[in-house]
Design an enzyme around this catalytic site. Sequence first.
Site, PDB file in Angstrom:
ATOM      1  N   ALA A  30       0.865  -1.190   0.000  1.00  0.00           N
ATOM      2  CA  ALA A  30       0.000   0.000   0.000  1.00  0.00           C
ATOM      3  C   ALA A  30       0.903   1.243   0.000  1.00  0.00           C
ATOM      4  O   ALA A  30       0.788   2.123   0.859  1.00  0.00           O
ATOM      5  CB  ALA A  30      -0.965  -0.013   1.178  1.00  0.00           C
ATOM      6  N   HIS A  35       6.745   6.060   1.584  1.00  0.00           N
ATOM      7  CA  HIS A  35       7.632   4.993   1.091  1.00  0.00           C
ATOM      8  C   HIS A  35       8.498   5.522  -0.053  1.00  0.00           C
ATOM      9  O   HIS A  35       9.687   5.209  -0.141  1.00  0.00           O
ATOM     10  CB  HIS A  35       6.810   3.810   0.561  1.00  0.00           C
ATOM     11  CG  HIS A  35       5.961   3.137   1.588  1.00  0.00           C
ATOM     12  ND1 HIS A  35       4.598   3.191   1.577  1.00  0.00           N
ATOM     13  CD2 HIS A  35       6.312   2.381   2.664  1.00  0.00           C
ATOM     14  CE1 HIS A  35       4.120   2.491   2.587  1.00  0.00           C
ATOM     15  NE2 HIS A  35       5.136   1.998   3.272  1.00  0.00           N
TER      16      HIS A  35
END
Length: 274
Positions: A30, A35
């Site tokens: 996800a 990230h």
Amino acid sequence: MKIFKTTKTTKEYLKNNKNETIGFVPTMGALHDGHLSLIKQSKEQNDITIVSIFVNPTQFLDGEDIDKYPHKPQADEKICEIAKVDVLFVPNEKKIYFDQETKLFAPSIKAYILEGYDRPGHFDGVLQVVNKLLNIVKPTFVYFGKKDAQQLYLVKNMVEEFFLDVSVVACETIREANGLAKSSRNTYLSKEDTLKALQISKALNIAIKYVQKGEYDAATIKTKISKQLKNLYIYYVEIVDKNFNYIDKIEINNTIVLVAVNINNTRLIDNIWL
Ligand code: PAF
């Protein structure tokens, strides 16, 4: 981008890249801009960047619904491809865990306060899987977000205590323009929930202002934050030093102010490093 589903293929590939530095970003998928910032930093510092996506069952407690965890394999693959990740490692559970295996226990005091108080055993699972992933990838640098401050602290300690040959890089929290810290869990929030969630970064910013004005008393700062969060269910508002000892006085460059709340059954955490 190479995609590997087994530890064997990943290790074989890495064996042939002996002289290159490896940057590693472990994730549960996800993927979001938080990230991406870890991936970007890894790409800047290394020859090869590896991202793992593994929703680790051992860090979910009984009663926590692992199947509810957002699962977006195609979108994640695309994001990694666009970000020019070199290797995407997506093992399945059987490739990571064995039937009867040695368990790893996080240090009891530091892993059973704050996040670990409400989720006892959570960090045992985190360390168990991070240890395994580091042994598979053997990276030069591994990237963790400061948003999961307690996780970052416990991983850093484990790396030191197990003499692992990797440098842990702490990366800044990435926020929406409105201040909300990026998290895979934000996908659970309705518009109304998101409006409520904005109180968290507002509260932390208020804390920063008070500290800038010279207010270093931890209890006073905690009260100011709790006041701002009065309409939310608060798990904790706490102030610790960088070794996760509770402190009474804020020390500049050695303080983390942490907040965890529940909004409509979604646990949200955030923090500021002072
Ligand atoms: O922060 C996470 O996404 C997870 O805890 C991690 C580090 C990937 C371990 O499963």
